[in-house]
Motif scaffolding. Structure first.
Motif, PDB file in Angstrom:
ATOM      1  N   ALA A   1      -5.335   5.329   6.358  1.00 36.50           N
ATOM      2  CA  ALA A   1      -6.700   4.853   6.157  1.00 36.50           C
ATOM      3  C   ALA A   1      -6.711   3.473   5.518  1.00 36.50           C
ATOM      4  N   ALA A   2      -5.787   3.246   4.586  1.00 38.29           N
ATOM      5  CA  ALA A   2      -5.754   1.972   3.867  1.00 38.29           C
ATOM      6  C   ALA A   2      -5.361   0.802   4.763  1.00 38.29           C
TER       7      ALA A   2
ATOM      8  N   LEU B   1       0.819  -1.210   0.000  1.00 41.68           N
ATOM      9  CA  LEU B   1       0.000   0.000   0.000  1.00 41.68           C
ATOM     10  C   LEU B   1       0.854   1.262   0.000  1.00 41.68           C
ATOM     11  N   GLN B   2       1.993   1.233   0.688  1.00 42.92           N
ATOM     12  CA  GLN B   2       2.889   2.394   0.675  1.00 42.92           C
ATOM     13  C   GLN B   2       3.359   2.707  -0.741  1.00 42.92           C
ATOM     14  N   TYR B   3       3.814   1.681  -1.449  1.00 43.57           N
ATOM     15  CA  TYR B   3       4.391   1.909  -2.766  1.00 43.57           C
ATOM     16  C   TYR B   3       3.317   2.166  -3.811  1.00 43.57           C
ATOM     17  N   GLU B   4       2.138   1.606  -3.603  1.00 47.90           N
ATOM     18  CA  GLU B   4       1.018   1.872  -4.509  1.00 47.90           C
ATOM     19  C   GLU B   4       0.537   3.307  -4.377  1.00 47.90           C
ATOM     20  N   LEU B   5       0.463   3.805  -3.139  1.00 47.43           N
ATOM     21  CA  LEU B   5      -0.034   5.155  -2.877  1.00 47.43           C
ATOM     22  C   LEU B   5       1.054   6.220  -3.004  1.00 47.43           C
ATOM     23  N   GLY B   6       2.310   5.801  -2.961  1.00 49.79           N
ATOM     24  CA  GLY B   6       3.406   6.759  -3.024  1.00 49.79           C
ATOM     25  C   GLY B   6       3.611   7.525  -1.737  1.00 49.79           C
TER      26      GLY B   6
END
Length: 240
Positions: free
Chosen positions: A111-112, A76-81
């Motif tokens: 939130a994710a 999720l970190q890398y997907e959201l930047g």
């Protein structure tokens, strides 16, 4: 929650065991997996740990994690930047997060991961030859589990581990090093200056400015340093 610190002899043993695992490893993917498992066992209060080697656009080239919770949180970190790991890598400094539910630095990521059993986080940069090549991170299921002593412990693990990982990666894939890692050797000061410009221009937070730079880097297929340098030089790198 009472925080536990490792005795000196136990700390020395943990560092030695981690270095021993890396010294005998010849493949970077297995090395980062071994490192994540060793960190989980060595940092008190940890429910999971991860290691990421990043390219110049903050995309993972190698990753290791102890379980699916860490895998999801990292993805999720890398997907959201955005997130503590990316901030640690980009600014070449450790990040301590006391409570995911109350911290406001990475709103989309927080939130994710709200449904995951994650409340406390430490992320420390992997510094090799004075530059950040990735980050290590640990997660805990309760708030305020980690303190500055735990941050120092992570930094003790990260410093020699980064040197060994860079050597393993260099020996394993010279082309990937020349095209990926070398371009990722960015200037923390340049990134900070670019973030400052975006913060002033758009009245946003430091972390939001970093997210914008990372997304621009990926969209333009340029390194984070190149995007930051263009912005600082006056080229409108913040346009979508």
């Amino acid at each position: 929650m009472t925080k536990k610190q490792l005795p000196l002899d136990e700390l020395s043993g943990a560092i030695g065991r981690i270095l021993g695992l890396l010294l005998t490893e010849e493949k970077v993917d297995q090395a980062v997996q071994n490192l994540s498992l060793a960190i989980k066992e060595s940092v008190p209060g940890t429910i999971g740990a991860g290691v990421s080697i990043l390219d110049s656009q903050a995309r993972r080239t190698s990753t290791g994690f102890t379980d699916s919770i860490v895998e999801q949180a990292d993805h999720l970190q890398y997907e959201l930047g955005q997130g503590p790991c990316l901030t640690s890598w980009a600014f070449e400094e450790s990040v301590l997060l006391d409570d995911v539910r109350t911290d406001t630095r990475w709103p989309e990521w927080s939130a994710a991961v709200s449904a995951l059993p994650i409340r406390s986080v430490i992320s420390a940069p992997l510094m090799a030859n004075g530059h950040s090549i990735g980050a290590i991170k640990v997660y805990a299921s309760e708030p305020s589990v980690f303190d500055t002593a735990a941050v120092s412990l992570m930094e003790l693990f990260a410093s020699p581990a980064a040197t060994l990982l860079s050597h393993i990666q260099s020996a394993e894939t010279p082309k990937r090093i020349s095209e990926g890692l070398q371009t990722a050797l960015h200037s923390r000061d340049m990134v900070n200056r670019a973030c400052g410009i975006l913060m002033e221009r758009h009245k946003i937070t430091h972390e939001r400015a970093l997210q914008q730079l990372i997304l621009q880097s990926r969209n333009k297929d340029q390194s984070l340093q190149e995007v930051s340098a263009e912005l600082v030089a006056g080229i409108p790198a913040d346009r979508n």
